[in-house]
Write a protein that holds these residues in place. Structure first.
Motif, PDB file in Angstrom:
ATOM      1  N   CYS A  94       9.829   0.358  -2.478  1.00 49.93           N
ATOM      2  CA  CYS A  94       9.456   2.116  -2.609  1.00 49.93           C
ATOM      3  C   CYS A  94       8.562   2.187  -3.445  1.00 49.93           C
ATOM      4  O   CYS A  94       8.271   2.717  -4.164  1.00 49.93           O
ATOM      5  N   GLY A  95       8.105   0.432  -3.436  1.00 51.69           N
ATOM      6  CA  GLY A  95       6.239   0.940  -4.711  1.00 51.69           C
ATOM      7  C   GLY A  95       6.569  -0.160  -6.183  1.00 51.69           C
ATOM      8  O   GLY A  95       7.796  -0.633  -6.586  1.00 51.69           O
ATOM      9  N   ALA A  96       5.636  -0.172  -6.196  1.00 50.85           N
ATOM     10  CA  ALA A  96       5.926  -2.079  -6.953  1.00 50.85           C
ATOM     11  C   ALA A  96       4.563  -2.241  -7.999  1.00 50.85           C
ATOM     12  O   ALA A  96       3.957  -2.986  -8.750  1.00 50.85           O
ATOM     13  N   GLU A  97       4.664  -0.627  -8.843  1.00 55.83           N
ATOM     14  CA  GLU A  97       3.111  -0.649 -10.008  1.00 55.83           C
ATOM     15  C   GLU A  97       4.491   0.378 -10.712  1.00 55.83           C
ATOM     16  O   GLU A  97       5.013   0.842 -10.079  1.00 55.83           O
ATOM     17  N   PRO A  98       3.861   0.451 -12.157  1.00 52.65           N
ATOM     18  CA  PRO A  98       4.975   1.141 -13.231  1.00 52.65           C
ATOM     19  C   PRO A  98       4.485   3.241 -12.179  1.00 52.65           C
ATOM     20  O   PRO A  98       2.892   3.384 -12.260  1.00 52.65           O
ATOM     21  N   GLY A 155       0.820  -1.538   0.173  1.00 52.11           N
ATOM     22  CA  GLY A 155      -0.327   0.148   0.121  1.00 52.11           C
ATOM     23  C   GLY A 155       0.733   1.200  -0.247  1.00 52.11           C
ATOM     24  O   GLY A 155       0.125   1.914  -0.531  1.00 52.11           O
ATOM     25  N   SER A 156       2.047   0.784   0.184  1.00 49.26           N
ATOM     26  CA  SER A 156       2.807   2.311   0.329  1.00 49.26           C
ATOM     27  C   SER A 156       3.929   2.353  -1.110  1.00 49.26           C
ATOM     28  O   SER A 156       4.584   0.959  -1.143  1.00 49.26           O
ATOM     29  N   GLY A 157       4.115   3.086  -1.493  1.00 52.10           N
ATOM     30  CA  GLY A 157       4.831   3.652  -2.301  1.00 52.10           C
ATOM     31  C   GLY A 157       5.096   4.860  -3.417  1.00 52.10           C
ATOM     32  O   GLY A 157       4.200   5.798  -2.743  1.00 52.10           O
ATOM     33  N   LEU A 158       6.762   5.689  -3.481  1.00 55.80           N
ATOM     34  CA  LEU A 158       7.178   7.401  -4.447  1.00 55.80           C
ATOM     35  C   LEU A 158       5.792   7.103  -5.466  1.00 55.80           C
ATOM     36  O   LEU A 158       5.640   6.293  -6.296  1.00 55.80           O
ATOM     37  N   VAL A 159       5.281   8.134  -4.893  1.00 55.09           N
ATOM     38  CA  VAL A 159       4.822   8.769  -6.386  1.00 55.09           C
ATOM     39  C   VAL A 159       5.315   9.550  -6.903  1.00 55.09           C
ATOM     40  O   VAL A 159       6.656  10.068  -6.705  1.00 55.09           O
ATOM     41  N   GLY A 160       5.050   9.891  -8.387  1.00 50.43           N
ATOM     42  CA  GLY A 160       6.067  10.296  -9.588  1.00 50.43           C
ATOM     43  C   GLY A 160       6.398  11.770  -9.027  1.00 50.43           C
ATOM     44  O   GLY A 160       8.001  12.467  -9.914  1.00 50.43           O
ATOM     45  N   TRP A 161       5.255  13.019  -8.532  1.00 53.23           N
ATOM     46  CA  TRP A 161       6.910  14.037  -8.169  1.00 53.23           C
ATOM     47  C   TRP A 161       7.532  13.985  -7.073  1.00 53.23           C
ATOM     48  O   TRP A 161       8.263  15.156  -6.924  1.00 53.23           O
ATOM     49  N   GLU A 162       7.879  12.898  -6.777  1.00 53.43           N
ATOM     50  CA  GLU A 162       8.900  13.067  -5.964  1.00 53.43           C
ATOM     51  C   GLU A 162      10.028  12.906  -6.320  1.00 53.43           C
ATOM     52  O   GLU A 162      10.390  12.682  -7.081  1.00 53.43           O
ATOM     53  N   VAL A 163      11.212  13.371  -5.946  1.00 52.68           N
ATOM     54  CA  VAL A 163      12.735  13.991  -6.108  1.00 52.68           C
ATOM     55  C   VAL A 163      13.011  12.842  -5.806  1.00 52.68           C
ATOM     56  O   VAL A 163      13.544  12.722  -4.242  1.00 52.68           O
ATOM     57  N   THR A 164      14.291  11.610  -6.049  1.00 52.22           N
ATOM     58  CA  THR A 164      15.239  11.612  -4.846  1.00 52.22           C
ATOM     59  C   THR A 164      17.182  11.345  -5.282  1.00 52.22           C
ATOM     60  O   THR A 164      16.849  12.115  -6.467  1.00 52.22           O
TER      61      THR A 164
END
Length: 453
Positions: A108-112, A79-88
């Protein structure tokens, strides 16, 4: 800077200071750690290095420089994962021409849109979730279903993922050999291309099930847990040796660090009482979870020895960018919880730039570490225990009570820490979340309100 340094970040899953000889441990579990010990002799050993309560929160904090309650990556559960807006940190290094690879757990996320290759990595070989999923294929009740097992995966482009092989116990046992082979090749190819690299190497140990490779079975005096600790130590040494073979050891920032404390839940009974100096392990609010091992080295650039000055995993984002003279890539359009520790690590100043950090458990703010004090509003004993809200917040002076067993039985109860320090810092943090935080479970295209203005 003519050529920027490489970065090798060796991330260890569930490790305590009690596991490593240079931290005064190792012997207590029957393990020897000569390679990490030798590395610490030439590097800087942090004895007050702190992380978050679980692997997903810590790994997202490392990548973004932001606490898990700010990114929505608050739990290791689905249920947790980084959104596209986050900068790494990987995406920022990529703009400088770094070749970025992650080996092992991403979590940190398991989907495209949430894959490691969506967040600045050129290559990812490992797993989406966690290592206990390797136990599913041997579970007769799982085999009786039509449910799909987990896989070792490979990704070489944003949004793309290929299943390589089923993740079972035997794959789990030898998986770090895959990581070592691919890691050495990545470093070699980067040198041949005359390009700096960021290798984020996530070793599978010490996460359960602890399954030592054949050559390490019985190598220690402490059973399979200690065997795996010695395997981990040797694997770290293999990467160090390859840096030496390539002649780039002095040109590489190397970090050896844990993601959270020792497993005192699922490895019982042979894994208990090995937390080292501090009480408790991962999934707990005890010091043995939030405080773990970290040794860093960059010859002729970083200080050496040992220090008890405070550092937190969120600090790596701005610190690494500062060390490679790319401070301008630290984002200014969002709140960063990390602070630049480059002056402290290089020895330009004696003190850390941090004297506190807030503690979280999933979406709850549960406490504060400030200097040598610790305030807890909630307590979690281990991974199977309930989250207890304390009737009166506990205040521990860790200097005189590192066991965290007597919060009030002192001639001084230190209540001023609660009223004058904790309340102010907690209030300021909660206010900073307004408009900036990503809620847990947010869709991958979610953009915080502050960024939409």
């Amino acid at each position: 800077m003519a050529k920027r340094p490489n970065v090798l970040y060796f991330h260890v899953d569930n490790i305590s200071t009690g596991d490593i000889s240079c931290y005064g441990g190792g012997v207590g579990i029957g393990a020897r750690t000569p390679r990490v010990d030798a590395f610490a002799e030439t590097g800087l050993r942090l004895t007050n290095y702190n992380v978050e309560a679980q692997c997903t929160p810590t790994r997202s904090a490392l990548m973004t420089g932001r606490h898990s309650t700010r990114t929505g990556c608050t739990s290791a559960l689905p249920g947790s994962g980084l959104v596209g807006w986050e900068v790494t940190v990987a995406s920022q290094l990529k703009t400088l021409g770094y070749r970025n690879a992650i080996l092992g757990k991403w979590h940190c996320g398991a989907e495209p849109g949430r894959y490691a290759t969506d967040h600045g990595f050129d290559y990812w070989y490992g797993i989406e979730g966690t290592w206990d999923e390797s136990m599913w294929p041997d579970d007769k009740f799982f085999r009786a279903t039509d449910l799909e097992p987990s896989y070792v995966i490979e990704s070489q482009a944003p949004g793309q993922m290929r299943k390589v092989k089923v993740l079972d116990r035997e794959v789990r046992r030898d998986i770090d050999l895959d990581f070592l082979e691919k890691g050495k090749q990545w470093m070699t190819d980067s040198v041949d291309a005359d390009e700096p690299f960021f290798l984020y190497f996530n070793h599978s140990n010490m996460h359960f099930p602890t399954l030592p490779r054949k050559e390490f079975i019985g190598s220690s005096d402490g059973g399979q847990v200690a065997d795996c600790m010695q395997m981990l130590d040797a694997d770290f040494g293999t990467l160090l040796d390859h840096l030496d073979e390539l002649g780039i050891r002095d040109d590489t920032i190397i970090v050896f660090a844990g993601d959270n404390g020792r497993d005192t839940t699922f490895h019982a009974p042979n894994n208990r009482s090995a937390e080292g100096t501090w009480k408790g392990g991962y999934f707990s609010t005890y010091e043995g979870n939030n405080r773990t091992a970290c040794v860093v080295s960059w010859p002729d650039h970083l200080r050496t020895g040992a220090t008890d000055e405070m550092m937190h995993v969120v600090d790596w984002f701005p610190t690494l960018l500062s060390l490679i003279e790319a401070e301008d890539l630290v984002p200014e359009d969002r709140v960063l919880d990390g602070v630049d520790q480059s002056a402290f690590l290089t020895g330009r100043q004696e003190e850390s730039n941090r004297e506190h950090f807030l503690m979280f458990f999933d979406q709850l703010q549960v406490g504060l570490r400030w200097r040598n004090f610790k305030v807890l509003t909630h307590r979690v004993v281990d991974g199977t225990a309930p989250i207890e809200q304390l009737a009166t917040p506990h205040i521990y002076n860790l200097t005189v009570n590192p066991d965290e067993d007597t919060p009030y039985n002192y001639s001084e109860v230190h209540s001023w820490v609660l009223y004058k320090v904790f309340g102010k810092i907690a209030k300021e943090y909660q206010e900073s979340l307004e408009g900036d935080a990503v809620p847990k479970g947010a869709p991958v295209d979610y953009v915080p309100e502050s960024a939409r203005r």
